[in-house]
Design a protein around this motif. Sequence first.
Motif, PDB file in Angstrom:
ATOM      1  N   VAL A  64     -34.457 -46.650 -52.228  1.00  0.00           N
ATOM      2  CA  VAL A  64     -35.033 -46.905 -51.095  1.00  0.00           C
ATOM      3  C   VAL A  64     -35.930 -48.128 -50.438  1.00  0.00           C
ATOM      4  N   LEU A 113     -40.552 -46.077 -46.690  1.00  0.00           N
ATOM      5  CA  LEU A 113     -40.952 -44.860 -46.718  1.00  0.00           C
ATOM      6  C   LEU A 113     -42.103 -44.844 -45.819  1.00  0.00           C
ATOM      7  N   GLU A 159     -37.297 -41.022 -46.620  1.00  0.00           N
ATOM      8  CA  GLU A 159     -37.490 -42.482 -47.329  1.00  0.00           C
ATOM      9  C   GLU A 159     -35.590 -43.485 -46.400  1.00  0.00           C
TER      10      GLU A 159
END
Lengths: 318, 249
Positions: free
Chosen positions: A185, A188, B165
């Motif tokens: 990731v 976010l 994400e």
Amino acid sequence: MLAILETVKQALSEASLETLTAARDLAQKTNDSVTALLIGKGVQALAPTLKGIQTVLVAEDQKLDSYIPEAFAKIVLEAITRTSPKIVLAPGTECGNDLIARVSARLDVSAATNCTEFFVENGALKRVTRSNWGGSLLEEVEILSSPILLTLQPHAIPAQSADGPAPAIETLSVALSEKDFRVRVKELIPSEKKGISLTDAKVVIGGGRGMGSAEAFKMLEELASLLNNAAVGATRVATNNNWRPHSDQIGQTGAQIAPDLYIACGISGAIQHMVGCKNSKKILAINKDPEAPIFQRADYGVIGDLHQIVPALIAELK
Amino acid sequence: MKVLVCVKRVPDTGGGFKLTADGMHVDTTNLGFTVSPHEECAIEEAIRIVEKHGGSSTVLTLGPLAAQEQLREAIAKGINSAILLEAEDYESWDPAATAHAIAETVKPLGFDILLFGNESADTCNYQVGLRVAHLLDLPCVTGIKALEIHNGKAIAKREVKEGWEVYEVPLPAVFTVKEGINTPRHPSLRGIMSAKKVPIEQKKVTRPAPHLVRKGLKKPQEGRQLEILGQGLEAVPKVIEKLRELGAI
Ligand SMILES: Cc1cc2nc3c(=O)[nH]c(=O)nc-3n(C[C@H](O)[C@H](O)[C@H](O)COP(=O)(O)OP(=O)(O)OC[C@H]3O[C@@H](n4cnc5c(N)ncnc54)[C@H](O)[C@@H]3O)c2cc1C
Ligand SMILES: Nc1ncnc2c1ncn2[C@@H]1O[C@H](COP(=O)(O)O)[C@@H](O)[C@H]1O
């Protein structure tokens, strides 16, 4: 056997507690011992709290501050090499299934995902029952691989606590390379959604083809605003017609909800929809067709036109 | 951009499952066939990528001869070519076997983007896409609901409870797609007509020894007792009473 545990903000998830429960039970029936594997930043402190198992392997690493799939897979492979388990069990969550798939690909065996039951014969695990069609059908499967790789369907086996001496705690350090971090990731983006989420709501009002338009959903919104902790959901027909966003879809390829009450309006009760709301405590169906399959899967039924009934309910509640 | 999308033929069950007498299969006597909604969205995504960036799209299935139907449906929507790995016994292929056959076929074809469903509609193994990625040594992001391509890189997004994400991976790469990434188009009449003429590349494949062997199917318990609260508007007071009883108001 090896139990892979998932943590959320340095705490064990409910699915991990269920995995631990199933692992202890399986180990007892197969005369095996349980090694639990904890991976991530700040998981060390959890190790002594795991009871009723023999060993905890801790792969603590500052760089593993979230689920980093290829790095986690490498660590699991290392744990398998070190402990030579007959069975590897992980939670059947999104991350758990992703991880077990990556591990099983590297070992070149197929994994049995989302298991609901385990069958032991002569001290060995031979067969499992697993979810098909998102849980609306169950498949009994014989497993011929070594090791046996499994994930556990969430909510299939309730978590139980156990007593016993503290487990032996061992450190597992695995050298990770840059390539192990190629999938991770980057950012976010926080959700913009306001109000009560479908999965947290106590009452969910679902609309299907019988709603007929996006506008008609406004009356479901209004009804929701008059009930305690209520949110609006939809069927695939409603989302495919762009009456509602896909994030509102309930079912096999949408959200799985478990409210106290699900009110289904103009929904036929297709299994792929019902599998998403079958954990509702009570289901109330409003449908003009008395033969609609939803009436076989509901607790309360109203036979009639929702375009009359819903406005009348709103008027009454006001 | 060369894009691959893999789909699996499954029965289009609606109101309920009927099982065959031996309990081994879903009885498909009165059923049509389809692919998972995730895969329908993967098809749509492949078409959109080619519309935007040029190149070509290919749909592949491992299944029976009859699965030509699913391939032609994809072509009718705008996919350019199709590959059928023919195996009448495809239901008994486990995810490792399926992934090996797919990887072997697509390896020499040099795809930039390989799309799969997050999980198949029927057996829900959550594996084939990730396994193909491993066999081709490509990065894989699972369960994506957004995809953008910039300068040889893919930005993929997954929806989680807290939000989105964001992943960034170099191409070639594998993605497993979830329904919601787009709203699939319907095929045009012209598309349907011309899809009939597109040749399908076909090759027979043989199943290796499986690790998972189906022994039977069963239905889970459904234990609800229906109470009819009434017909039409006469039911309203009873509904209000129930709402109160259940703590909804
Ligand atoms: C692999 C797979 C996955 C799927 N995943 C999902 C999923 O996640 N979620 C999902 O919802 N579906 C899913 N589906 C689709 C599912 O099979 C059904 O097609 C869908 O749920 C039907 O939606 P519906 O009930 O709104 O529409 P219909 O089946 O068309 O039912 C409409 C109902 O509304 C009633 N009605 C019409 N007008 C009125 C009125 N005025 N008043 C009262 N009642 C009225 C009718 O009597 C009928 O019963 C999936 C399908 C497949 C194959
Ligand atoms: N027989 C098959 N032929 C082509 N693609 C498949 C097949 N089985 C699975 N897939 C692909 O792999 C995805 C995941 O499948 P599974 O691992 O079975 O959940 C599916 O959504 C398809 O995109």
